[in-house]
Scaffold this motif. Structure first.
Motif, short mmCIF file in Angstrom:
data_model
loop_
_atom_site.label_atom_id
_atom_site.label_comp_id
_atom_site.label_asym_id
_atom_site.label_seq_id
_atom_site.Cartn_x
_atom_site.Cartn_y
_atom_site.Cartn_z
N ARG A 373 0.73 -1.22 -0.11
CA ARG A 373 0.05 -0.17 -0.19
C ARG A 373 0.91 1.26 -0.13
NH1 ARG A 373 -5.35 -0.90 0.70
NH2 ARG A 373 -5.95 -3.30 1.41
N THR A 374 0.47 1.93 -0.98
CA THR A 374 1.30 3.51 -0.92
C THR A 374 0.27 4.47 -0.63
OG1 THR A 374 1.11 3.78 -3.32
CG2 THR A 374 2.72 2.27 -2.74
N GLU A 375 0.98 5.82 -0.68
CA GLU A 375 -0.06 6.97 -0.54
C GLU A 375 -1.02 7.26 -1.55
OE1 GLU A 375 2.00 10.52 -0.32
OE2 GLU A 375 3.83 9.82 -1.54
N HIS A 376 -0.63 6.62 -2.69
CA HIS A 376 -1.55 6.68 -3.70
C HIS A 376 -2.48 5.70 -4.10
CE1 HIS A 376 0.73 10.41 -4.82
NE2 HIS A 376 1.84 9.64 -5.05
N SER A 397 1.77 0.95 -9.96
CA SER A 397 0.72 1.25 -9.13
C SER A 397 -0.60 0.73 -9.81
CB SER A 397 0.63 2.75 -8.88
OG SER A 397 0.32 3.40 -10.11
#
Length: 532
Positions: A373-376, A397
């Motif tokens: 999981r990333t900020e985007h 992503s």
């Protein structure tokens, strides 16, 4: 005359070997009281008896050619170039000469210019080389360059940049192989309409304004001296014609390279660049269109996307049982990013393993360390930091995947719409040619799996690489293609793909994996986990 061309790696079996420029030894009887024909008339007669008529002699060389003919005791080696209405005597050597006979084909691309050095005596491809287009600093895209070249001095600059690059590259190629620039007797150039205008120093400003009119679509046969090019000054320069502002000589060269204009079978050519340019047809009819399906496929939009260059991941495989991932990197370097074929492979393999849903969403329920999981939002790790060139995880992503799915949907929609417009379906296509670097690397199995290419038998597909450069080189070796070039230009009908309801409905359905209608892709098995 030889029946085949040695280098079948690049040239097709059907191509005849009748070069644009030939070298022939001609002999005439010495003058006498019984035969007091003038020297040059005697030369013309000898050429006619060898099968070359009519022959045009360059006005500025009449005295020199007459002297050389006498110097060789009325035996001379003639270099003859095929012109529009016969032959030109390009060069004349006294006696018997084994002077080399070279031709160069150029694919004048927006970002790269590809050169092919050809031996016109044997048909062998001696070398090929790509160099950056020198105009890039003045505009990454065509429109920016057209605006920059709106003044006479900047237009001259854009022309001179191209010609300087041609001269530098031609010098490099001939010196590398021990030849001289004057051994180049023919140059063929295939580019899009704007690049052709720049090369010839023609004003391209009206190409981007309604009603989108070029200065010219067809060009006379030129000579090296006309353009101040580093080649024999009287050597031929053949610039491929355009169909209009929207369809350039590079695509006409591509059609020649496929041979689709000579077959009864329905063929389709796709050339993926900034846009996806499509030609459908056979020897009786040809239709063409273009659409925005290129950027993500050539690695120009997704965050870790790149062109198919050293360091690009071009192939990905995922074991559907263990979820173990393996990849291949061009030139076996540490990975820097993914090119179009690598991105297609990744999405196809993730979908087959159930890591992606049919909506193109990353399946975060699957326990694998590669899903992060990333900020985007969710992302998938293709290569860990310890493996990559920059020491950072190489991730794709969910946003990147969405961009690719829009590009693949646009591609499939374009193919579907153009076939429908002529009353056919994609199943009627017998030969599917994929051009460009993209075509050299793409795996049709993977492209079918994600619904980018239609579900046709694999033998239908053929990656041809640089079809523009190949077609330009073929003209050097088979002068009958000059007539084909003009016939193709007149035969093509360009179809405008308007943003209408039909197109948008087709597009929406194609954004799913592989499609909202699974019957269109019977060979694709959908993993239960992909159902979401």
């Amino acid at each position: 005359m030889a029946e085949t061309i040695p280098d079948r790696e690049i040239f097709p079996e059907w191509l005849s070997f009748d070069p644009l420029v030939v070298r022939r030894v001609v002999t005439a009887p010495a003058p006498s009281l019984e035969d007091n024909t003038a020297d040059l008339d005697r030369l013309r007669r000898a050429l006619r008896q060898s099968g070359y008529a009519p022959v045009r002699l360059p006005p500025g060389e009449l005295g020199a050619y007459a002297n050389r003919f006498r110097q060789g005791h009325f035996t001379a080696t003639a270099v003859l170039s095929h012109a529009e209405d016969g032959w030109e005597l390009t060069e004349l050597f006294p006696g018997t000469s084994e002077q080399p006979l070279l031709g160069v084909a150029a694919d004048l691309g927006t970002t790269q210019i590809a050169f092919y050095l050809v031996d016109l005596q044997t048909g062998a491809l001696l070398d090929r080389l790509s160099v950056p287009n020198p105009q890039i600093p003045y505009g990454e895209d065509i429109l920016t360059r057209i605006v920059f070249a709106s003044k006479p001095d900047t237009l001259i600059l854009m022309r001179n940049l191209l010609r300087a690059t041609f001269n530098e590259t031609l010098s490099f190629l001939v010196e590398k192989h021990g030849y001289r620039l004057t051994h180049i007797y023919a140059l063929t150039v295939a580019g899009n309409t704007t690049m052709t205008h720049f090369f010839l120093g023609l004003d391209p400003s009206r190409l981007c304004k309604e009603p989108y009119i070029p200065v010219a679509n067809t060009f006379p046969v030129l000579h090296g001296a006309d353009l101040r090019l580093g080649m024999h000054p009287r050597g031929l320069v053949v610039v491929f014609p355009n169909v209009g502002s929207y369809f350039g000589g590079d695509l006409i060269a591509g059609i020649l390279a496929t041979g689709m204009h000579r077959t009864d079978d329905v063929c389709l050519l796709v050339d993926v660049g900034t846009n996806a340019e499509v030609v459908l047809g056979n020897k009786d009819w040809l239709v063409a269109c273009a659409g925005a399906a290129g950027p993500a496929l050539e690695g120009g939009v997704v965050e870790r996307g790149m062109m198919a260059q050293p360091g690009a991941i071009d192939r990905v495989r995922i074991d559907p049982n263990t979820l173990e991932l393996t990849y291949h990197v061009l030139h076996d370097e540490k990975p820097k990013g993914l090119c179009g074929s690598g991105l297609i492979d990744l999405v196809a393999e993730m979908f087959m393993a159930g890591l992606l849903t049919i909506q193109g969403k990353i399946n975060t329920k699957i326990p694998t360390p590669r899903i992060v999981r990333t900020e985007h939002g969710p992302a998938y790790v293709v290569a860990w930091a310890g493996e990559t060139a920059d020491g950072q995880d190489l991730m794709v992503s969910e946003i990147d995947i969405g961009i690719l799915l829009k590009s693949k949907a646009a591609m499939y929609t374009i193919l579907n719409i153009i076939t429908k417009k002529v009353g056919l379906t994609v199943q009627d296509i017998r030969h599917f040619f994929v051009a460009g670097t993209f075509g050299s690397h793409i795996d049709p199995v993977m492209a079918i799996r994600i619904g980018m290419l239609p579900d046709l038998p694999l033998e239908t597909y053929k990656g041809l690489g640089n079809t523009a450069g190949r077609g330009a080189a073929m003209v050097l070796l088979d002068r009958s293609l000059l007539a084909d070039m003009e016939a193709v230009r007149q035969r093509i009908t360009y179809v405008e793909l308007n943003v209408n309801l039909e197109l948008m409905n087709e597009f929406r359905g194609a954004t799913f994996l592989p499609h909202t209608d699974p019957k269109l892709f019977p060979s694709v098995t959908i993993h239960p986990r992909a159902m979401g």
